[in-house]
Enzyme design. Sequence first.
Site, short mmCIF file in Angstrom:
data_model
loop_
_atom_site.label_atom_id
_atom_site.label_comp_id
_atom_site.label_asym_id
_atom_site.label_seq_id
_atom_site.Cartn_x
_atom_site.Cartn_y
_atom_site.Cartn_z
N GLU A 89 0.74 -1.18 0.13
CA GLU A 89 0.24 0.03 -0.17
C GLU A 89 0.81 1.15 -0.05
O GLU A 89 0.74 2.11 -0.94
CB GLU A 89 -0.69 0.16 1.25
CG GLU A 89 -1.78 1.20 1.37
CD GLU A 89 -2.54 1.31 2.72
OE1 GLU A 89 -3.49 2.07 2.79
OE2 GLU A 89 -2.07 0.51 3.77
N HIS A 90 1.81 1.18 0.87
CA HIS A 90 2.71 2.57 1.00
C HIS A 90 4.09 2.00 1.06
O HIS A 90 4.58 0.76 1.60
CB HIS A 90 2.79 3.19 2.35
CG HIS A 90 1.27 3.51 2.90
ND1 HIS A 90 0.66 2.74 3.75
CD2 HIS A 90 0.62 4.55 2.46
CE1 HIS A 90 -0.71 3.31 3.90
NE2 HIS A 90 -0.63 4.46 3.29
#
Length: 449
Positions: free
Chosen positions: A344-345
């Site tokens: 996601e990050h």
Amino acid sequence: MTQIINKDEVQETSSKKLTIKTANSIDQAQFELRKITERTSGTVQDEAIKVVDDILKNVRERGDEALTEYTSRFDGFLTEKFQVSSDLILKAWEETPRELQDSLLLAKKRIEKFHSLQVPKNITYTGPNGETLGRRWSPVEKAGIYVPGGRAAYPSTVLMNAIPAYVAGVNQIIMVSPANSQGEINQTVLAAAHITGINKIFRLGGAQAICALASGTESIPKVDVITGPGNIYVTLAKKKVYGKVGIDSLAGPSEILIIADQSAKLEHVASDMLAQSEHDPLASAILITTNTKLAEKLPAEINRQLINHPRLKICQESISNWGLIVLCDDLETCAQLSDTFAPEHLELLVEDPKKLSESINNAGAIFMGPWSPEAIGDYLGGPNHTLPTSGTARFAGALGVETFMKNTSLIDFSKEAFNENKNAVVQLANSEGLHSHAESIRIRDSKSF
């Protein structure tokens, strides 16, 4: 080598090194990453599906009566009036400290500016025989924004969901958020809603809120698109109503993966991993590094930063169960492992982050260099913080203006264009055995108009 931080070890003093689990191959590291990706599957989800099915059925059949019962049971207050008055929303803004107001307005300005650049352009094309073809974008009529309550208040979620809808031109933006046992929504959440073009706010959470938005009730408008994160019940409800309404994504627990080399600062890596882990016990923080000393010292630094941490228990549970350190020989291998996980990050704490970013294909957002911590993106960087989780960055991207829009194809053939292409259409229709398709061409060919 792969290091998994164990719960008991996190609670030991920082002077004692945590045991390092050695991976014999890249395959072993990939296995550990797969376990993290699949951490929400299993019995708990199966049980939650049954609960969600019952909630959806009741809300569809009984409307507001069911919402009242679920709100009393799950949120602890009894009401038949779910809508928050405009006076209360304005009051929340007026009572917000000036410094926080300024911060919210700055975040709004930056997010709105970036998302205004995303608005898709209509296209028109004139073909070789005078036919006009096009693609036209238009906003949905109504959007539902889910803003979670629970462990923390998230005004940033309001900004990141409502602003793209507003920029898209959505006519009605409806927000739902669970209230506390006194029937109150967090004041900063209401303050954020005040400045983002939201039309109505309802004190409603959980799977019942998603069903109400998807189906409509006596007091809750039916919407066309639902966005916003939530717990497993909210996520499963969104999955169930998808197809009846559009959704942004099926968000799982949050995650960060950091690629670091010799240039990375130990305290930066530890603090950024903890910034992720404090979200939720199921949040995951992963380091993939070529820096042996960093890998060895990180557990002690995490332990040091956990001293007197206000969300200590959540961080410990997250780090102990879903924290991971992988030591690699080179950055190319780090990038390959990252792409396998599709985080996601993704933070690149390396000497040349822009160069390394060019080799990354699967990531919700990439944060480059020491001055771009994930927290910047969470609040006011500009790009959206609603990102694909659980490996879905392999095929999905961030929430954006297009989430609240749809496109329509435009086809305008002239007689000349029709005559030029008619025989090919008949041949193709016949090949599929579709008589009336072919006949709809022939009948025009035989008529003069």
